[in-house]
Design a protein around this motif. Structure first.
Motif, PDB file in Angstrom:
ATOM      1  N   ALA A  11      44.041  52.995 -71.774  1.00  0.00           N
ATOM      2  CA  ALA A  11      44.336  54.041 -70.642  1.00  0.00           C
ATOM      3  C   ALA A  11      43.842  54.094 -69.447  1.00  0.00           C
ATOM      4  O   ALA A  11      44.630  53.291 -67.785  1.00  0.00           O
ATOM      5  N   TYR A  12      42.402  53.541 -69.373  1.00  0.00           N
ATOM      6  CA  TYR A  12      41.970  53.353 -68.488  1.00  0.00           C
ATOM      7  C   TYR A  12      41.479  52.151 -67.487  1.00  0.00           C
ATOM      8  O   TYR A  12      42.305  51.883 -66.569  1.00  0.00           O
ATOM      9  N   VAL A  13      42.005  51.100 -68.147  1.00  0.00           N
ATOM     10  CA  VAL A  13      42.179  49.557 -67.600  1.00  0.00           C
ATOM     11  C   VAL A  13      43.654  49.933 -67.409  1.00  0.00           C
ATOM     12  O   VAL A  13      43.576  49.975 -66.226  1.00  0.00           O
ATOM     13  N   ARG A  14      44.218  50.428 -67.896  1.00  0.00           N
ATOM     14  CA  ARG A  14      46.034  50.549 -67.590  1.00  0.00           C
ATOM     15  C   ARG A  14      45.946  51.029 -65.854  1.00  0.00           C
ATOM     16  O   ARG A  14      46.655  51.094 -65.090  1.00  0.00           O
ATOM     17  N   ALA A  15      45.330  52.648 -66.172  1.00  0.00           N
ATOM     18  CA  ALA A  15      44.929  53.342 -64.977  1.00  0.00           C
ATOM     19  C   ALA A  15      44.888  52.397 -63.082  1.00  0.00           C
ATOM     20  O   ALA A  15      45.057  52.810 -62.345  1.00  0.00           O
ATOM     21  N   ASN A  16      43.739  51.336 -63.660  1.00  0.00           N
ATOM     22  CA  ASN A  16      42.586  51.546 -62.094  1.00  0.00           C
ATOM     23  C   ASN A  16      42.538  49.514 -62.234  1.00  0.00           C
ATOM     24  O   ASN A  16      41.621  49.494 -61.771  1.00  0.00           O
ATOM     25  N   THR A  17      43.512  48.925 -63.042  1.00  0.00           N
ATOM     26  CA  THR A  17      42.908  47.743 -62.644  1.00  0.00           C
ATOM     27  C   THR A  17      44.799  46.880 -62.391  1.00  0.00           C
ATOM     28  O   THR A  17      45.814  47.302 -62.456  1.00  0.00           O
ATOM     29  N   PRO A  18      44.665  46.155 -61.114  1.00  0.00           N
ATOM     30  CA  PRO A  18      45.734  45.276 -61.429  1.00  0.00           C
ATOM     31  C   PRO A  18      46.606  44.734 -62.103  1.00  0.00           C
ATOM     32  O   PRO A  18      45.549  44.810 -63.489  1.00  0.00           O
ATOM     33  N   GLN A  19      47.980  44.674 -62.169  1.00  0.00           N
ATOM     34  CA  GLN A  19      48.598  43.940 -63.432  1.00  0.00           C
ATOM     35  C   GLN A  19      47.552  42.377 -64.150  1.00  0.00           C
ATOM     36  O   GLN A  19      48.444  42.509 -65.233  1.00  0.00           O
ATOM     37  N   LYS A  20      47.570  41.609 -63.221  1.00  0.00           N
ATOM     38  CA  LYS A  20      46.469  40.361 -63.938  1.00  0.00           C
ATOM     39  C   LYS A  20      45.288  40.521 -64.867  1.00  0.00           C
ATOM     40  O   LYS A  20      45.516  40.206 -65.839  1.00  0.00           O
ATOM     41  N   ALA A  21      44.702  41.745 -64.022  1.00  0.00           N
ATOM     42  CA  ALA A  21      43.710  41.462 -64.395  1.00  0.00           C
ATOM     43  C   ALA A  21      44.028  41.857 -65.862  1.00  0.00           C
ATOM     44  O   ALA A  21      43.211  42.354 -67.097  1.00  0.00           O
ATOM     45  N   ARG A  22      44.565  43.597 -66.038  1.00  0.00           N
ATOM     46  CA  ARG A  22      44.970  44.229 -67.453  1.00  0.00           C
ATOM     47  C   ARG A  22      45.299  43.026 -68.302  1.00  0.00           C
ATOM     48  O   ARG A  22      45.469  43.553 -69.114  1.00  0.00           O
ATOM     49  N   GLU A  23      46.639  41.990 -67.830  1.00  0.00           N
ATOM     50  CA  GLU A  23      47.206  41.323 -68.746  1.00  0.00           C
ATOM     51  C   GLU A  23      46.027  40.390 -69.519  1.00  0.00           C
ATOM     52  O   GLU A  23      46.023  39.672 -70.331  1.00  0.00           O
ATOM     53  N   PHE A  24      44.420  39.995 -68.752  1.00  0.00           N
ATOM     54  CA  PHE A  24      43.460  39.022 -68.688  1.00  0.00           C
ATOM     55  C   PHE A  24      43.229  40.143 -69.898  1.00  0.00           C
ATOM     56  O   PHE A  24      42.534  39.303 -71.172  1.00  0.00           O
ATOM     57  N   VAL A  25      42.877  41.161 -69.768  1.00  0.00           N
ATOM     58  CA  VAL A  25      42.191  41.942 -71.038  1.00  0.00           C
ATOM     59  C   VAL A  25      42.743  42.165 -72.123  1.00  0.00           C
ATOM     60  O   VAL A  25      41.853  42.369 -73.385  1.00  0.00           O
ATOM     61  N   LEU A  26      44.182  43.181 -71.955  1.00  0.00           N
ATOM     62  CA  LEU A  26      44.458  43.505 -72.816  1.00  0.00           C
ATOM     63  C   LEU A  26      45.897  42.677 -72.984  1.00  0.00           C
ATOM     64  O   LEU A  26      46.130  42.656 -74.202  1.00  0.00           O
ATOM     65  N   GLY A  27      45.937  41.413 -72.184  1.00  0.00           N
ATOM     66  CA  GLY A  27      47.183  40.260 -73.118  1.00  0.00           C
ATOM     67  C   GLY A  27      48.176  40.495 -72.778  1.00  0.00           C
ATOM     68  O   GLY A  27      48.203  42.334 -71.831  1.00  0.00           O
ATOM     69  N   PRO A  28      49.402  39.919 -73.142  1.00  0.00           N
ATOM     70  CA  PRO A  28      51.062  40.379 -72.130  1.00  0.00           C
ATOM     71  C   PRO A  28      51.518  41.791 -73.197  1.00  0.00           C
ATOM     72  O   PRO A  28      52.391  42.151 -72.204  1.00  0.00           O
ATOM     73  N   ASP A  29      50.908  42.192 -74.068  1.00  0.00           N
ATOM     74  CA  ASP A  29      51.906  42.634 -74.851  1.00  0.00           C
ATOM     75  C   ASP A  29      50.986  43.870 -74.671  1.00  0.00           C
ATOM     76  O   ASP A  29      50.602  44.718 -75.266  1.00  0.00           O
ATOM     77  N   GLN A  30      50.897  45.168 -73.287  1.00  0.00           N
ATOM     78  CA  GLN A  30      49.699  46.107 -73.103  1.00  0.00           C
ATOM     79  C   GLN A  30      50.030  46.625 -73.797  1.00  0.00           C
ATOM     80  O   GLN A  30      49.078  48.166 -73.960  1.00  0.00           O
ATOM     81  N   ASP A  31      51.379  47.252 -74.620  1.00  0.00           N
ATOM     82  CA  ASP A  31      51.666  47.793 -74.938  1.00  0.00           C
ATOM     83  C   ASP A  31      51.533  48.859 -76.782  1.00  0.00           C
ATOM     84  O   ASP A  31      51.520  49.617 -76.889  1.00  0.00           O
ATOM     85  N   HIS A  32      50.844  47.393 -76.898  1.00  0.00           N
ATOM     86  CA  HIS A  32      51.007  47.329 -78.177  1.00  0.00           C
ATOM     87  C   HIS A  32      49.429  47.058 -78.733  1.00  0.00           C
ATOM     88  O   HIS A  32      49.067  47.168 -79.663  1.00  0.00           O
ATOM     89  N   VAL A  33      48.408  47.099 -77.836  1.00  0.00           N
ATOM     90  CA  VAL A  33      47.128  46.763 -77.906  1.00  0.00           C
ATOM     91  C   VAL A  33      46.219  47.880 -79.371  1.00  0.00           C
ATOM     92  O   VAL A  33      45.940  47.307 -80.485  1.00  0.00           O
ATOM     93  N   ALA A  34      46.335  49.064 -79.438  1.00  0.00           N
ATOM     94  CA  ALA A  34      45.910  49.780 -80.236  1.00  0.00           C
ATOM     95  C   ALA A  34      46.692  49.653 -81.668  1.00  0.00           C
ATOM     96  O   ALA A  34      45.749  49.531 -82.787  1.00  0.00           O
ATOM     97  N   GLU A  35      47.713  48.792 -81.831  1.00  0.00           N
ATOM     98  CA  GLU A  35      48.871  49.535 -83.006  1.00  0.00           C
ATOM     99  C   GLU A  35      47.951  47.724 -83.084  1.00  0.00           C
ATOM    100  O   GLU A  35      47.209  47.220 -85.062  1.00  0.00           O
ATOM    101  N   ARG A  36      48.089  46.529 -82.715  1.00  0.00           N
ATOM    102  CA  ARG A  36      47.389  44.595 -83.029  1.00  0.00           C
ATOM    103  C   ARG A  36      45.651  45.102 -83.567  1.00  0.00           C
ATOM    104  O   ARG A  36      45.047  44.436 -84.494  1.00  0.00           O
ATOM    105  N   THR A  37      45.218  46.249 -83.062  1.00  0.00           N
ATOM    106  CA  THR A  37      43.855  46.043 -82.995  1.00  0.00           C
ATOM    107  C   THR A  37      43.149  47.078 -84.518  1.00  0.00           C
ATOM    108  O   THR A  37      42.806  46.232 -84.910  1.00  0.00           O
TER     109      THR A  37
END
Length: 69
Positions: A11-37
């Motif tokens: 949630a912090y990364v999503r709120a405070n980083t640009p989209q390209k950085a979020r995709e690099f950190v969280l992957g392209p499917d950002q809505d299911h990171v917790a489930e994948r983890t």
């Protein structure tokens, strides 16, 4: 506890980083990171548990065959 921390970090990364950085950190499917983890952790736990079970079964099988001989 780890899943909660991961969700808060996501949630912090999503709120405070640009989209390209979020995709690099969280992957392209950002809505299911917790489930994948959680799914990955569960699969890893099951693999380790299966390996340990096989090891114990082999140990006791060897012990049983040694007593029979």
């Amino acid at each position: 506890m780890g899943v909660i921390a991961a969700s808060k970090a996501q949630a912090y990364v999503r709120a405070n980083t640009p989209q390209k950085a979020r995709e690099f950190v969280l992957g392209p499917d950002q809505d299911h990171v917790a489930e994948r983890t959680l799914s990955s952790l569960l699969a890893q736990f099951q693999a380790v548990m299966g390996s340990r079970e096989a090891e114990l079964n082999q140990h006791y099988a060897n012990r049983f065959t040694d007593q029979q001989a």
